[in-house]
Scaffold this motif. Structure first.
Motif, short mmCIF file in Angstrom:
data_model
loop_
_atom_site.label_atom_id
_atom_site.label_comp_id
_atom_site.label_asym_id
_atom_site.label_seq_id
_atom_site.Cartn_x
_atom_site.Cartn_y
_atom_site.Cartn_z
N LEU A 46 0.86 -1.18 0.00
CA LEU A 46 0.00 0.00 0.00
C LEU A 46 0.90 1.22 0.00
O LEU A 46 1.81 1.32 0.81
N SER A 47 0.65 2.14 -0.92
CA SER A 47 1.51 3.30 -1.09
C SER A 47 0.76 4.60 -0.78
O SER A 47 -0.41 4.74 -1.16
N PHE A 48 1.43 5.51 -0.11
CA PHE A 48 0.88 6.83 0.21
C PHE A 48 1.79 7.89 -0.38
O PHE A 48 3.00 7.87 -0.17
N GLU A 49 1.21 8.83 -1.10
CA GLU A 49 1.98 9.92 -1.70
C GLU A 49 1.94 11.15 -0.80
O GLU A 49 0.88 11.51 -0.28
N ASP A 104 1.58 -5.67 11.60
CA ASP A 104 1.19 -7.00 11.13
C ASP A 104 2.02 -7.45 9.93
O ASP A 104 1.72 -8.47 9.32
N GLY A 105 3.05 -6.68 9.57
CA GLY A 105 3.90 -7.04 8.45
C GLY A 105 3.36 -6.61 7.10
O GLY A 105 3.92 -6.98 6.06
N ILE A 106 2.30 -5.81 7.07
CA ILE A 106 1.76 -5.31 5.80
C ILE A 106 2.76 -4.30 5.23
O ILE A 106 3.20 -3.39 5.92
N ARG A 107 3.11 -4.49 3.96
CA ARG A 107 4.12 -3.66 3.33
C ARG A 107 3.54 -2.31 2.89
O ARG A 107 2.49 -2.26 2.23
N LEU A 108 4.22 -1.25 3.28
CA LEU A 108 3.76 0.12 3.03
C LEU A 108 4.87 0.94 2.40
O LEU A 108 6.06 0.65 2.58
N GLU A 109 4.46 1.99 1.71
CA GLU A 109 5.40 2.92 1.09
C GLU A 109 4.89 4.34 1.30
O GLU A 109 3.69 4.58 1.18
N VAL A 110 5.78 5.26 1.60
CA VAL A 110 5.48 6.69 1.58
C VAL A 110 6.46 7.29 0.59
O VAL A 110 7.67 7.11 0.72
N TYR A 111 5.93 7.96 -0.44
CA TYR A 111 6.79 8.48 -1.50
C TYR A 111 6.39 9.88 -1.92
O TYR A 111 5.30 10.35 -1.59
N THR A 112 7.27 10.50 -2.67
CA THR A 112 6.99 11.78 -3.30
C THR A 112 7.32 11.66 -4.78
O THR A 112 8.18 10.86 -5.17
N ARG A 113 6.63 12.44 -5.60
CA ARG A 113 6.84 12.36 -7.05
C ARG A 113 8.10 13.06 -7.53
O ARG A 113 8.60 12.76 -8.61
N THR A 114 8.58 14.01 -6.76
CA THR A 114 9.72 14.82 -7.22
C THR A 114 10.74 15.02 -6.11
O THR A 114 10.44 14.83 -4.93
N GLY A 115 11.94 15.43 -6.51
CA GLY A 115 12.96 15.85 -5.55
C GLY A 115 13.93 14.79 -5.10
O GLY A 115 14.84 15.07 -4.32
N VAL A 116 13.78 13.56 -5.57
CA VAL A 116 14.68 12.49 -5.14
C VAL A 116 15.81 12.38 -6.16
O VAL A 116 15.58 12.11 -7.34
#
Length: 156
Positions: free
Chosen positions: A79-82, A126-138
């Motif tokens: 599950l990914s969060f921007e 619970d081991g659920i894989r997560l991501e927090v990302y941004t579209r720019t600046g990396v």
């Protein structure tokens, strides 16, 4: 089957997750992502929580599982969060480290897809894989994408 659809616009709505300990998961998602409980079911046979932010439902938690997230089974991959900025990604990483979250990679990882996007990859209680990302600046010189020839969010 018709090649046209009646759907004019489409976006992801909320995501429902099975958890083993509702209170623990509520605490994690509130602390890690700033979500607030908008509704909670306390019937011992039907425990759940609706979590949202800014008037929008984001995640629903359902206490109806045992064990940990099984990555080998069909179902949710991650599950990914921007977020809007690299600073927010880094601040989230610091907070998650304080919370004791497990990380798939160390630090902010640029996506291998050749854009300026990137993020952090971690698991919930619970081991659920997560991501927090941004579209720019990396900056890709910051770190190499961990898996050549595959999407970074692959958790390979």
């Amino acid at each position: 089957m018709s090649s046209t659809t009646a759907i004019r616009t489409l976006q992801t709505g909320h995501v429902g997750l099975n958890v083993t300990d509702l209170a623990r998961s509520i605490d994690f998602y509130r602390a890690a992502l700033g979500l607030q409980v908008t509704q909670e079911g306390t019937d011992p046979e039907r425990r759940f929580a609706l979590l949202g932010r800014d008037g929008r439902l984001v995640v629903t938690l359902w206490q109806q599982s045992a064990g940990t997230f099984a990555t080998a089974n069909p179902g949710l991959h991650h599950l990914s969060f921007e977020v809007e900025s690299l600073d927010e990604v880094r601040a989230t990483e610091r907070l998650l480290r304080e919370l004791g979250a497990g990380f798939a990679y160390d630090g902010v990882v640029p996506h291998a897809e050749g854009s300026a996007s990137g993020g952090i990859f971690f698991t919930d209680p619970d081991g659920i894989r997560l991501e927090v990302y941004t579209r720019t600046g990396v900056d890709e010189t910051e770190a190499a994408a961990p898996t050549a020839g595959a999407p970074t969010c692959g958790f390979f």
